[in-house]
Design a protein around this motif. Structure first.
Motif, PDB file in Angstrom:
ATOM      1  N   UNK A 144      12.335   5.058   4.158  1.00 44.70           N
ATOM      2  CA  UNK A 144      13.673   4.665   4.605  1.00 44.70           C
ATOM      3  C   UNK A 144      13.615   3.315   5.335  1.00 44.70           C
ATOM      4  N   UNK A 145      12.562   3.103   6.104  1.00 46.56           N
ATOM      5  CA  UNK A 145      12.388   1.837   6.823  1.00 46.56           C
ATOM      6  C   UNK A 145      12.362   0.669   5.842  1.00 46.56           C
ATOM      7  N   UNK A 170       5.312   7.938  12.540  1.00 46.79           N
ATOM      8  CA  UNK A 170       6.143   6.792  12.162  1.00 46.79           C
ATOM      9  C   UNK A 170       7.605   7.094  12.492  1.00 46.79           C
ATOM     10  N   UNK A 171       8.059   8.281  12.123  1.00 46.44           N
ATOM     11  CA  UNK A 171       9.447   8.677  12.381  1.00 46.44           C
ATOM     12  C   UNK A 171       9.731   8.706  13.881  1.00 46.44           C
ATOM     13  N   UNK A 172       8.776   9.201  14.657  1.00 46.59           N
ATOM     14  CA  UNK A 172       8.957   9.249  16.107  1.00 46.59           C
ATOM     15  C   UNK A 172       9.055   7.840  16.697  1.00 46.59           C
ATOM     16  N   UNK A 173       8.258   6.910  16.182  1.00 43.13           N
ATOM     17  CA  UNK A 173       8.240   5.543  16.705  1.00 43.13           C
ATOM     18  C   UNK A 173       9.416   4.703  16.227  1.00 43.13           C
ATOM     19  N   UNK A 182       0.853  -1.201   0.000  1.00 37.19           N
ATOM     20  CA  UNK A 182       0.000   0.000   0.000  1.00 37.19           C
ATOM     21  C   UNK A 182       0.883   1.243   0.000  1.00 37.19           C
ATOM     22  N   UNK A 183       0.384   2.305  -0.565  1.00 41.57           N
ATOM     23  CA  UNK A 183       1.115   3.571  -0.543  1.00 41.57           C
ATOM     24  C   UNK A 183       1.064   4.161   0.867  1.00 41.57           C
ATOM     25  N   UNK A 184       1.978   5.045   1.160  1.00 37.41           N
ATOM     26  CA  UNK A 184       1.993   5.705   2.461  1.00 37.41           C
ATOM     27  C   UNK A 184       0.689   6.471   2.669  1.00 37.41           C
TER      28      UNK A 184
END
Length: 72
Positions: free
Chosen positions: A54-55, A44-47, A23-25
């Motif tokens: 990048x993940x 997402x970046x915080x978690x 799925x797309x972001x």
């Protein structure tokens, strides 16, 4: 862990599964209840300390490296 933190964790894990299946972001963010893709990316970046792109880029490289190590 508070209810809000649990809910956010569940939303991120659900989105992670959606993203892993292609799925797309944007679609994943909206499907799990984020108002905007940017708010999802920030959570997402915080978690996970990286953006979703990048993940999965890192995961892809790690999988390719693992395959290459095991090939004759």
């Amino acid at each position: 862990m508070s209810f809000g933190a649990r809910r956010q964790r569940l939303r991120l894990l659900s989105a992670l599964e959606l993203l892993a299946h292609g799925e797309s972001v944007t679609r994943a963010a909206l499907m799990v209840g984020y108002e905007t893709p940017s708010s999802f990316i920030a959570a997402f970046r915080k978690a996970f300390n990286v953006t979703p792109a990048r993940y999965f880029d890192t995961e892809s490289r790690m999988a390719a490296t693992a395959r290459n190590v095991h090939e004759p």
